[in-house]
Design a protein around this motif. Structure first.
Motif, PDB file in Angstrom:
ATOM      1  N   ALA A  85     -13.978   3.911  19.945  1.00  0.00           N
ATOM      2  CA  ALA A  85     -14.518   2.909  19.028  1.00  0.00           C
ATOM      3  C   ALA A  85     -16.034   2.808  19.161  1.00  0.00           C
ATOM      4  CB  ALA A  85     -13.876   1.553  19.309  1.00  0.00           C
ATOM      5  N   ASP A  86     -16.712   2.674  18.023  1.00  0.00           N
ATOM      6  CA  ASP A  86     -18.167   2.541  17.986  1.00  0.00           C
ATOM      7  C   ASP A  86     -18.489   1.135  17.506  1.00  0.00           C
ATOM      8  OD1 ASP A  86     -20.871   2.874  17.889  1.00  0.00           O
ATOM      9  OD2 ASP A  86     -20.877   4.132  16.098  1.00  0.00           O
ATOM     10  N   VAL A  87     -18.429   0.160  18.415  1.00  0.00           N
ATOM     11  CA  VAL A  87     -18.605  -1.238  18.041  1.00  0.00           C
ATOM     12  C   VAL A  87     -19.591  -1.917  18.988  1.00  0.00           C
ATOM     13  CG1 VAL A  87     -16.316  -1.463  17.015  1.00  0.00           C
ATOM     14  CG2 VAL A  87     -16.608  -1.924  19.437  1.00  0.00           C
ATOM     15  N   LYS A  88     -20.177  -2.995  18.501  1.00  0.00           N
ATOM     16  CA  LYS A  88     -21.065  -3.816  19.308  1.00  0.00           C
ATOM     17  C   LYS A  88     -21.020  -5.241  18.771  1.00  0.00           C
ATOM     18  CE  LYS A  88     -25.006  -2.347  16.491  1.00  0.00           C
ATOM     19  NZ  LYS A  88     -26.327  -1.692  16.494  1.00  0.00           N
ATOM     20  N   ASN A  89     -21.409  -6.208  19.596  1.00  0.00           N
ATOM     21  CA  ASN A  89     -21.439  -7.596  19.151  1.00  0.00           C
ATOM     22  C   ASN A  89     -22.491  -7.769  18.067  1.00  0.00           C
ATOM     23  OD1 ASN A  89     -19.466  -8.892  20.885  1.00  0.00           O
ATOM     24  ND2 ASN A  89     -20.851  -8.470  22.573  1.00  0.00           N
ATOM     25  N   THR A  90     -22.067  -8.206  16.884  1.00  0.00           N
ATOM     26  CA  THR A  90     -23.008  -8.407  15.784  1.00  0.00           C
ATOM     27  C   THR A  90     -22.925  -9.815  15.205  1.00  0.00           C
ATOM     28  OG1 THR A  90     -21.377  -7.556  14.197  1.00  0.00           O
ATOM     29  CG2 THR A  90     -22.944  -5.975  15.132  1.00  0.00           C
ATOM     30  N   ILE A  91     -22.065 -10.663  15.738  1.00  0.00           N
ATOM     31  CA  ILE A  91     -21.865 -12.000  15.188  1.00  0.00           C
ATOM     32  C   ILE A  91     -22.571 -13.023  16.068  1.00  0.00           C
ATOM     33  CG2 ILE A  91     -20.160 -13.775  14.650  1.00  0.00           C
ATOM     34  CD1 ILE A  91     -18.179 -11.570  14.029  1.00  0.00           C
ATOM     35  N   ASP A  92     -23.384 -13.857  15.447  1.00  0.00           N
ATOM     36  CA  ASP A  92     -24.086 -14.890  16.204  1.00  0.00           C
ATOM     37  C   ASP A  92     -23.724 -16.296  15.748  1.00  0.00           C
ATOM     38  OD1 ASP A  92     -25.261 -14.930  13.759  1.00  0.00           O
ATOM     39  OD2 ASP A  92     -27.306 -14.490  14.451  1.00  0.00           O
ATOM     40  N   LYS A  93     -22.575 -16.417  15.054  1.00  0.00           N
ATOM     41  CA  LYS A  93     -22.124 -17.738  14.624  1.00  0.00           C
ATOM     42  C   LYS A  93     -20.608 -17.755  14.556  1.00  0.00           C
ATOM     43  CE  LYS A  93     -22.261 -16.874   9.600  1.00  0.00           C
ATOM     44  NZ  LYS A  93     -20.915 -17.370   9.246  1.00  0.00           N
ATOM     45  N   MET A  94     -20.056 -18.967  14.594  1.00  0.00           N
ATOM     46  CA  MET A  94     -18.615 -19.118  14.472  1.00  0.00           C
ATOM     47  C   MET A  94     -18.219 -19.048  13.000  1.00  0.00           C
ATOM     48  SD  MET A  94     -17.261 -19.475  17.442  1.00  0.00           S
ATOM     49  CE  MET A  94     -15.682 -20.236  17.071  1.00  0.00           C
ATOM     50  N   PRO A  95     -17.047 -18.480  12.700  1.00  0.00           N
ATOM     51  CA  PRO A  95     -16.598 -18.453  11.305  1.00  0.00           C
ATOM     52  C   PRO A  95     -16.322 -19.860  10.805  1.00  0.00           C
ATOM     53  CG  PRO A  95     -14.847 -17.724  12.772  1.00  0.00           C
ATOM     54  CD  PRO A  95     -16.084 -17.836  13.606  1.00  0.00           C
ATOM     55  N   THR A  96     -16.631 -20.094   9.544  1.00  0.00           N
ATOM     56  CA  THR A  96     -16.348 -21.390   8.941  1.00  0.00           C
ATOM     57  C   THR A  96     -14.867 -21.469   8.578  1.00  0.00           C
ATOM     58  OG1 THR A  96     -16.764 -20.634   6.683  1.00  0.00           O
ATOM     59  CG2 THR A  96     -18.680 -21.342   7.973  1.00  0.00           C
ATOM     60  N   ALA A  97     -14.480 -22.596   8.016  1.00  0.00           N
ATOM     61  CA  ALA A  97     -13.081 -22.765   7.618  1.00  0.00           C
ATOM     62  C   ALA A  97     -12.682 -21.791   6.532  1.00  0.00           C
ATOM     63  CB  ALA A  97     -12.850 -24.200   7.142  1.00  0.00           C
ATOM     64  N   SER A  98     -13.652 -21.212   5.856  1.00  0.00           N
ATOM     65  CA  SER A  98     -13.360 -20.268   4.779  1.00  0.00           C
ATOM     66  C   SER A  98     -13.577 -18.821   5.200  1.00  0.00           C
ATOM     67  CB  SER A  98     -14.235 -20.574   3.561  1.00  0.00           C
ATOM     68  OG  SER A  98     -15.592 -20.372   3.880  1.00  0.00           O
ATOM     69  N   ILE A 140     -13.025  -6.248  17.948  1.00  0.00           N
ATOM     70  CA  ILE A 140     -12.503  -4.933  18.313  1.00  0.00           C
ATOM     71  C   ILE A 140     -12.892  -4.637  19.746  1.00  0.00           C
ATOM     72  CG2 ILE A 140     -12.534  -2.456  17.825  1.00  0.00           C
ATOM     73  CD1 ILE A 140     -13.227  -3.111  14.943  1.00  0.00           C
ATOM     74  N   ASP A 141     -11.907  -4.403  20.582  1.00  0.00           N
ATOM     75  CA  ASP A 141     -12.125  -4.099  22.000  1.00  0.00           C
ATOM     76  C   ASP A 141     -13.065  -5.097  22.653  1.00  0.00           C
ATOM     77  OD1 ASP A 141     -10.459  -1.945  21.704  1.00  0.00           O
ATOM     78  OD2 ASP A 141     -12.043  -0.468  21.510  1.00  0.00           O
ATOM     79  N   GLY A 142     -12.834  -6.372  22.357  1.00  0.00           N
ATOM     80  CA  GLY A 142     -13.613  -7.441  22.976  1.00  0.00           C
ATOM     81  C   GLY A 142     -14.963  -7.699  22.337  1.00  0.00           C
ATOM     82  N   LYS A 143     -15.344  -6.925  21.303  1.00  0.00           N
ATOM     83  CA  LYS A 143     -16.641  -7.091  20.649  1.00  0.00           C
ATOM     84  C   LYS A 143     -16.451  -7.832  19.324  1.00  0.00           C
ATOM     85  CE  LYS A 143     -18.759  -4.703  23.823  1.00  0.00           C
ATOM     86  NZ  LYS A 143     -19.319  -3.380  23.528  1.00  0.00           N
ATOM     87  N   GLU A 144     -17.241  -8.888  19.122  1.00  0.00           N
ATOM     88  CA  GLU A 144     -17.193  -9.647  17.875  1.00  0.00           C
ATOM     89  C   GLU A 144     -18.031  -8.902  16.839  1.00  0.00           C
ATOM     90  OE1 GLU A 144     -18.835 -13.184  19.580  1.00  0.00           O
ATOM     91  OE2 GLU A 144     -16.856 -14.128  19.732  1.00  0.00           O
ATOM     92  N   VAL A 145     -17.362  -8.240  15.902  1.00  0.00           N
ATOM     93  CA  VAL A 145     -18.071  -7.280  15.047  1.00  0.00           C
ATOM     94  C   VAL A 145     -18.292  -7.733  13.611  1.00  0.00           C
ATOM     95  CG1 VAL A 145     -17.274  -5.327  16.416  1.00  0.00           C
ATOM     96  CG2 VAL A 145     -15.934  -6.050  14.448  1.00  0.00           C
ATOM     97  N   GLU A 146     -17.481  -8.657  13.093  1.00  0.00           N
ATOM     98  CA  GLU A 146     -17.662  -8.973  11.678  1.00  0.00           C
ATOM     99  C   GLU A 146     -17.020 -10.294  11.303  1.00  0.00           C
ATOM    100  OE1 GLU A 146     -17.837  -6.686   7.454  1.00  0.00           O
ATOM    101  OE2 GLU A 146     -16.741  -5.747   9.092  1.00  0.00           O
ATOM    102  N   ILE A 147     -17.602 -10.912  10.275  1.00  0.00           N
ATOM    103  CA  ILE A 147     -17.009 -12.069   9.614  1.00  0.00           C
ATOM    104  C   ILE A 147     -16.812 -11.695   8.153  1.00  0.00           C
ATOM    105  CG2 ILE A 147     -17.483 -14.402   8.782  1.00  0.00           C
ATOM    106  CD1 ILE A 147     -18.739 -15.031  11.437  1.00  0.00           C
ATOM    107  N   ALA A 148     -15.652 -12.054   7.597  1.00  0.00           N
ATOM    108  CA  ALA A 148     -15.358 -11.678   6.212  1.00  0.00           C
ATOM    109  C   ALA A 148     -14.558 -12.782   5.531  1.00  0.00           C
ATOM    110  CB  ALA A 148     -14.588 -10.363   6.178  1.00  0.00           C
ATOM    111  N   PRO A 149     -14.458 -12.744   4.209  1.00  0.00           N
ATOM    112  CA  PRO A 149     -13.666 -13.740   3.493  1.00  0.00           C
ATOM    113  C   PRO A 149     -12.182 -13.479   3.644  1.00  0.00           C
ATOM    114  CG  PRO A 149     -14.543 -12.139   1.967  1.00  0.00           C
ATOM    115  CD  PRO A 149     -15.147 -11.808   3.308  1.00  0.00           C
ATOM    116  N   ARG A 150     -11.403 -14.490   3.389  1.00  0.00           N
ATOM    117  CA  ARG A 150      -9.944 -14.328   3.412  1.00  0.00           C
ATOM    118  C   ARG A 150      -9.323 -15.281   2.416  1.00  0.00           C
ATOM    119  NH1 ARG A 150      -7.296 -18.259   7.018  1.00  0.00           N
ATOM    120  NH2 ARG A 150      -8.883 -19.558   8.014  1.00  0.00           N
ATOM    121  N   LEU A 151      -8.096 -15.010   2.061  1.00  0.00           N
ATOM    122  CA  LEU A 151      -7.326 -15.934   1.232  1.00  0.00           C
ATOM    123  C   LEU A 151      -5.885 -15.925   1.723  1.00  0.00           C
ATOM    124  CD1 LEU A 151      -5.388 -14.232  -0.930  1.00  0.00           C
ATOM    125  CD2 LEU A 151      -7.571 -13.878  -2.076  1.00  0.00           C
TER     126      LEU A 151
END
Length: 330
Positions: free
Chosen positions: A102-115, A121-132
């Protein structure tokens, strides 16, 4: 088969990664727009794992329609490849086999909102995205759906291979013959010398014009957040040209129109991750789709370095090829 409509309710949510029937869809943070259901096949290692339905609706991040896939079925398919994953309603966690590289690194500096939802991935916080959230037509229970663009990006970051044609998602473990960790340097490089740097730059400009083939009469189109490109299309092909830094990027795709936007977003992300546009030299990169793959491409690059023009031809995982060009042109 006609797509079924789904009507939104007054709640919204948000992750990375025949008969008309009304279904309620819960969106994080906003009223959902009209959306449609469409049949989907999810494969792992060439074997069908699930027959499900995906949702076609607007991605609130990109403000464009895209396909949304159910996370529960994705987890099931990934488990067939040795990926262990958990979903707690807000965070999707993946643990990959050691062979995946895996080629990942920590890229998130905030908590996801309710939305929103977070991908780890492998302990690294890599992305925030929308969901439904919607009621699964097959399992008849509420489940969470993620846009296919973020799903594909996550699988590629984890080291796996993924392809999407608008109806079928194919997941595969890394191919040892194309994996970035094992890939042999199967590329060709040539050098042309000129009398001056300005002559070398002029050669790049001439090549750029020949690769694109004249000015497009179409208005610029948005291919990713903050990125607009010139567009040409016809006969099942589409081409896009845009500039980043001193580099010109030309992308030629043979995907179905329904998947082109997701493929372009992935390409732009790979370009940005490679930091190639940060190299201060004039260059052109032509990226051509190889079959239906979404991460294996034929790449032709030319760039000026001093009084020389360098050319490279390579086929492989796009991010690895771009990083190779970045190193050679710096």
């Amino acid at each position: 088969m006609k797509g079924r409509s789904c009507t939104g309710v007054g709640v919204g949510i948000g992750v990375l990664f025949g008969t008309m029937v009304a279904r309620s869809v819960v969106w994080a943070g906003t009223l959902s727009p009209l959306c449609k259901w469409a049949p989907t096949v999810i494969e792992a290692s060439g074997q069908v794992v699930s027959h499900v339905e995906h949702i076609v609706a607007v991605d609130p991040f990109a403000h464009e329609k895209t396909s949304w896939l159910p996370i529960w079925y994705l987890e099931t398919a990934l488990s067939k490849l040795g990926v262990q994953s958990t979903w707690n309603g807000r965070v999707w966690t993946m643990e990959t086999p050691s062979s995946w590289r895996a080629d990942v690194k920590n890229t998130i500096d905030k908590m996801p909102t309710a939305s929103e939802m977070e991908l780890v991935i492998d302990g690294k916080e890599v992305e925030i995205a929308p969901r439904l959230v919607a009621r699964d037509p097959w399992g008849h229970s509420e489940t969470t759906y993620a846009p296919v663009y973020y799903v594909m990006e996550a699988v590629q970051a984890a080291g796996g291979e993924v392809a999407w044609n608008g109806e079928q998602l194919s997941l595969n473990a890394p191919n040892p013959n194309t994996s970035s960790s094992n890939q042999s340097k199967s590329y060709t490089v040539s050098q042309m010398r000129f009398s001056s740097e300005s002559a070398a730059v002029a050669e790049i400009q001439t090549l750029e014009a020949s690769y694109w083939g004249g000015t497009s009469q179409n208005p610029p189109v948005s291919i990713a957040p903050g990125v607009k490109a010139q567009f040409k299309g016809g006969a099942g092909q589409s081409a896009y040209e845009w500039n980043e830094g001193d580099w010109t990027f030309i992308v030629k795709l043979y995907s179905a129109p329904s998947t082109t936007q997701d493929t372009l977003k992935l390409i732009v992300m790979d370009i940005q991750d490679s930091a190639l546009a940060d190299v201060r030299t004039k260059g052109v990169v032509v990226i051509t789709q190889s079959g239906q793959s979404t991460n294996i491409f034929n790449v032709h690059a030319v760039w000026q370095k001093g009084t020389s023009v360098w050319r490279l031809n390579e086929k492989g995982i796009l991010l690895s090829v771009l990083r190779n060009i970045q190193q050679m042109s710096s």
